[in-house]
Write a protein that holds these residues in place. Structure first.
Motif, PDB file in Angstrom:
ATOM      1  N   ARG A   1     -16.662  -1.688   6.486  1.00  0.00           N
ATOM      2  CA  ARG A   1     -17.799  -2.495   6.961  1.00  0.00           C
ATOM      3  C   ARG A   1     -18.549  -1.830   8.111  1.00  0.00           C
ATOM      4  O   ARG A   1     -19.389  -2.455   8.741  1.00  0.00           O
TER       5      ARG A   1
ATOM      6  N   ILE B   1     -14.866 -11.921 -10.782  1.00  0.00           N
ATOM      7  CA  ILE B   1     -15.134 -10.486 -10.580  1.00  0.00           C
ATOM      8  C   ILE B   1     -13.911  -9.843  -9.911  1.00  0.00           C
ATOM      9  O   ILE B   1     -13.476  -8.741 -10.287  1.00  0.00           O
TER      10      ILE B   1
ATOM     11  N   TRP C   1       0.821  -1.218   0.000  1.00  0.00           N
ATOM     12  CA  TRP C   1       0.000   0.000   0.000  1.00  0.00           C
ATOM     13  C   TRP C   1       0.849   1.260   0.000  1.00  0.00           C
ATOM     14  O   TRP C   1       0.342   2.360  -0.232  1.00  0.00           O
TER      15      TRP C   1
ATOM     16  N   GLU D   1     -17.425 -14.886  -8.146  1.00  0.00           N
ATOM     17  CA  GLU D   1     -16.822 -13.756  -7.430  1.00  0.00           C
ATOM     18  C   GLU D   1     -15.307 -13.744  -7.628  1.00  0.00           C
ATOM     19  O   GLU D   1     -14.685 -12.687  -7.630  1.00  0.00           O
TER      20      GLU D   1
ATOM     21  N   LEU E   1     -16.795  -2.629 -11.124  1.00  0.00           N
ATOM     22  CA  LEU E   1     -16.725  -2.513  -9.657  1.00  0.00           C
ATOM     23  C   LEU E   1     -15.545  -1.634  -9.255  1.00  0.00           C
ATOM     24  O   LEU E   1     -15.689  -0.675  -8.490  1.00  0.00           O
TER      25      LEU E   1
ATOM     26  N   ARG F   1      -1.579  -7.636   1.358  1.00  0.00           N
ATOM     27  CA  ARG F   1      -1.504  -8.120  -0.022  1.00  0.00           C
ATOM     28  C   ARG F   1      -0.236  -8.944  -0.189  1.00  0.00           C
ATOM     29  O   ARG F   1       0.779  -8.660   0.446  1.00  0.00           O
TER      30      ARG F   1
ATOM     31  N   TYR G   1     -19.970  -4.490   1.117  1.00  0.00           N
ATOM     32  CA  TYR G   1     -20.701  -5.525   0.371  1.00  0.00           C
ATOM     33  C   TYR G   1     -21.754  -6.206   1.244  1.00  0.00           C
ATOM     34  O   TYR G   1     -21.520  -6.452   2.428  1.00  0.00           O
TER      35      TYR G   1
ATOM     36  N   ASN H   1     -10.501 -11.441   0.495  1.00  0.00           N
ATOM     37  CA  ASN H   1      -9.090 -11.067   0.245  1.00  0.00           C
ATOM     38  C   ASN H   1      -8.244 -12.283  -0.136  1.00  0.00           C
ATOM     39  O   ASN H   1      -7.111 -12.453   0.304  1.00  0.00           O
TER      40      ASN H   1
ATOM     41  N   ARG I   1      -8.305   3.310  -1.308  1.00  0.00           N
ATOM     42  CA  ARG I   1      -9.576   2.572  -1.275  1.00  0.00           C
ATOM     43  C   ARG I   1      -9.534   1.478  -0.214  1.00  0.00           C
ATOM     44  O   ARG I   1      -8.529   0.835  -0.020  1.00  0.00           O
ATOM     45  N   ARG I   2     -10.614   1.296   0.493  1.00  0.00           N
ATOM     46  CA  ARG I   2     -10.752   0.191   1.445  1.00  0.00           C
ATOM     47  C   ARG I   2     -12.203  -0.258   1.418  1.00  0.00           C
ATOM     48  O   ARG I   2     -13.089   0.550   1.123  1.00  0.00           O
TER      49      ARG I   2
HETATM   50  C1  LIG Z   1     -16.289  -9.983  -5.662  1.00  0.00           C
HETATM   51  C2  LIG Z   1     -16.158  -9.519  -4.234  1.00  0.00           C
HETATM   52  C3  LIG Z   1     -17.058  -9.972  -3.274  1.00  0.00           C
HETATM   53  C4  LIG Z   1     -16.960  -9.529  -1.957  1.00  0.00           C
HETATM   54  N1  LIG Z   1     -17.891  -9.939  -1.041  1.00  0.00           N
HETATM   55  C5  LIG Z   1     -17.848  -9.455   0.210  1.00  0.00           C
HETATM   56  C6  LIG Z   1     -18.872  -9.775   1.141  1.00  0.00           C
HETATM   57  O1  LIG Z   1     -19.833 -10.478   0.822  1.00  0.00           O
HETATM   58  N2  LIG Z   1     -18.777  -9.272   2.396  1.00  0.00           N
HETATM   59  C7  LIG Z   1     -17.747  -8.462   2.773  1.00  0.00           C
HETATM   60  O2  LIG Z   1     -17.721  -8.018   3.917  1.00  0.00           O
HETATM   61  N3  LIG Z   1     -16.767  -8.118   1.907  1.00  0.00           N
HETATM   62  C8  LIG Z   1     -16.799  -8.591   0.643  1.00  0.00           C
HETATM   63  N4  LIG Z   1     -15.837  -8.236  -0.258  1.00  0.00           N
HETATM   64  C9  LIG Z   1     -14.746  -7.349   0.164  1.00  0.00           C
HETATM   65  C10 LIG Z   1     -13.465  -8.124   0.410  1.00  0.00           C
HETATM   66  O3  LIG Z   1     -13.572  -8.911   1.569  1.00  0.00           O
HETATM   67  C11 LIG Z   1     -12.297  -7.134   0.497  1.00  0.00           C
HETATM   68  O4  LIG Z   1     -12.125  -6.567  -0.769  1.00  0.00           O
HETATM   69  C12 LIG Z   1     -11.005  -7.804   0.915  1.00  0.00           C
HETATM   70  O5  LIG Z   1     -11.098  -8.290   2.223  1.00  0.00           O
HETATM   71  C13 LIG Z   1      -9.823  -6.850   0.820  1.00  0.00           C
HETATM   72  O6  LIG Z   1     -10.029  -5.704   1.612  1.00  0.00           O
HETATM   73  P1  LIG Z   1     -10.040  -4.243   0.975  1.00  0.00           P
HETATM   74  O7  LIG Z   1     -11.184  -4.171   0.018  1.00  0.00           O
HETATM   75  O8  LIG Z   1     -10.233  -3.316   2.154  1.00  0.00           O
HETATM   76  O9  LIG Z   1      -8.738  -4.010   0.280  1.00  0.00           O
HETATM   77  C14 LIG Z   1     -15.912  -8.647  -1.582  1.00  0.00           C
HETATM   78  C15 LIG Z   1     -15.012  -8.202  -2.555  1.00  0.00           C
HETATM   79  C16 LIG Z   1     -15.136  -8.624  -3.871  1.00  0.00           C
HETATM   80  C17 LIG Z   1     -14.180  -8.101  -4.914  1.00  0.00           C
END
Ligand SMILES: Cc1cc2nc3c(=O)[nH]c(=O)nc-3n(C[C@H](O)[C@H](O)[C@H](O)COP(=O)(O)O)c2cc1C
Length: 368
Positions: free
Chosen positions: A155, A85, A17, A82, A293, A353, A309, A49, A151-152
């Motif tokens: 939740r 994606i 990062w 997913e 996305l 990562r 999400y 992740n 970006r993060r």
């Molecule tokens: C296709 C996809 C589906 C995901 N589904 C969920 C989900 O259902 N619930 C959730 O809390 N996060 C979800 N995430 C977020 C990931 O958990 C998150 O991207 C990953 O932990 C990395 O963290 P960051 O986005 O903060 O870098 C999803 C991400 C992607 C790309």
């Protein structure tokens, strides 16, 4: 509120990062430059992740993106939807980095030439990579690029503050750039409640499934973990102690009711819910959904907006159908992701990562 992150700054998995555009190897070889672009691809989001991608560089000008199915999530994502994606998101970041540094590229999606290419998702051929070029002057592109390292997934609760119509119509412009992709934006209370109800049903179904819980728990790590993938407890707001017991608790107990109540509140309390959908349900559509996305998430970041999400009702097949039927004009197509959008002042820490070296397939390694 400041989340807990013990020894976080020393975690090797957080080093990616810290990448800075100033490190671009202007005098480097084409491979050095292509690898540098990949530093931005790996910061993309991915389900749990898992970072289900690998890359190969060929001919000194082309980056091949492969899905890494060893990192699949067979319970929650049996068709690798997913997963694909997620790879599409990494592809967007890669293309954005190439453009930001002034280079042109051509992307082929699913460029299968040989039988062994079954995991090959895309090839990005960069033109004039041995030239020294000026960075882009496009302000929008600069802002998007600068958002990659900020970006993060957030939740936590979002503020009630509304999102402007201008931003929402910009989101629709983003959707239109990707073939067969649509965004459905929901601001109305009653409709958000209908979507939230499906989320709660999804929570109850998923959390009552031991296999689902076991898979989820295996990707949630303690705050002190030095693993390079998965989700540290702090991403869910767990303090250090909770993060130690979290995976055990998740694996062992059905806490569906509690999760459902929490998610319902988060869904209804967010100013906007957004469904990303596609007209077909195949690999190309999933890649396009992933491209849209990442484009959307980075745009939201430029507007100081966060995203999270709520995919539960899309991950449970019969709920996915019901969710589709709630979307005007898209009832017989395919929802891919359900997201909530909003403002928040809460600091959100990055998740680890893998390094570039860990995601590269070397020329001498064959991809079978
Ligand atoms: C296709 C996809 C589906 C995901 N589904 C969920 C989900 O259902 N619930 C959730 O809390 N996060 C979800 N995430 C977020 C990931 O958990 C998150 O991207 C990953 O932990 C990395 O963290 P960051 O986005 O903060 O870098 C999803 C991400 C992607 C790309």
């Amino acid at each position: 509120m400041k989340p807990s992150l013990s020894e976080g700054s020393e975690h090797e998995g957080l080093a990616p990062w810290k990448i800075s555009e100033n490190e671009f190897p202007v005098q480097g070889t084409p491979v050095d430059k292509l690898k540098f672009f990949l530093e931005f691809a790996i910061l993309a989001p991915s389900s749990h992740n898992t970072q289900p991608w690998t890359f190969r560089i060929s001919d000194n000008n082309t980056i091949h993106l492969y899905s890494d199915r060893i990192r699949a999530l067979p319970v929650v994502d049996p068709d690798d939807r997913e997963l694909t994606i997620s790879c599409g998101s990494a592809l967007f970041n890669l293309q954005l980095a190439v453009s930001y540094f002034g280079y042109k590229f051509e992307t082929s999606l699913l460029p299968r030439e040989e039988e062994s290419d079954h995991d090959l998702l895309a090839a990005v051929k960069v033109t004039d990579i041995d030239e020294k070029l000026e960075k882009t002057k496009d302000e929008g592109l600069k802002r998007l690029f600068n958002s990659i390292t900020h970006r993060r997934t957030n939740r936590f609760r979002f503020d009630e503050k509304e999102i402007s119509e201008e931003i929402l119509s910009n989101l629709q412009f983003i959707a239109q750039k990707y073939e067969n992709v649509w965004f459905h934006i929901e601001k109305k209370k009653k409709e958000k409640e209908q979507l939230a109800k499906l989320v709660t049903e999804g929570d109850l179904i998923q959390m009552s499934d031991k296999k689902f819980r076991r898979e989820l728990a295996s990707w949630i790590h303690t705050n002190r973990s030095h693993l390079m993938d998965g989700m540290p407890g702090y991403a869910f707001g767990f303090g250090d102690i909770m993060s130690l017991v979290g995976p055990f608790v998740i694996r062992t107990f059905d806490f569906g009711k509690g999760q459902a109540a929490k998610d319902k509140e988060l869904a209804i309390g967010s100013p906007v819910l957004l469904v990303i959908g596609t007209n077909a349900d195949n690999t190309i559509s999933w890649l396009n959904a992933g491209l849209s996305l990442s484009n959307m998430l980075l745009y939201l970041k430029t507007e100081n907006l966060w995203c999270s999400y709520l995919n539960q009702p899309i991950e449970v097949p019969h709920l996915r159908k019901r969710l589709g039927s709630l979307i005007p004009g898209h009832s017989d197509t395919n929802p891919q992701l359900l997201l909530r959008l909003g403002y928040s002042n809460r600091e959100v820490l990055p998740t680890p990562r893998r390094s570039i070296e860990q995601v590269m397939i070397r020329e001498e390694d064959s991809h079978t």
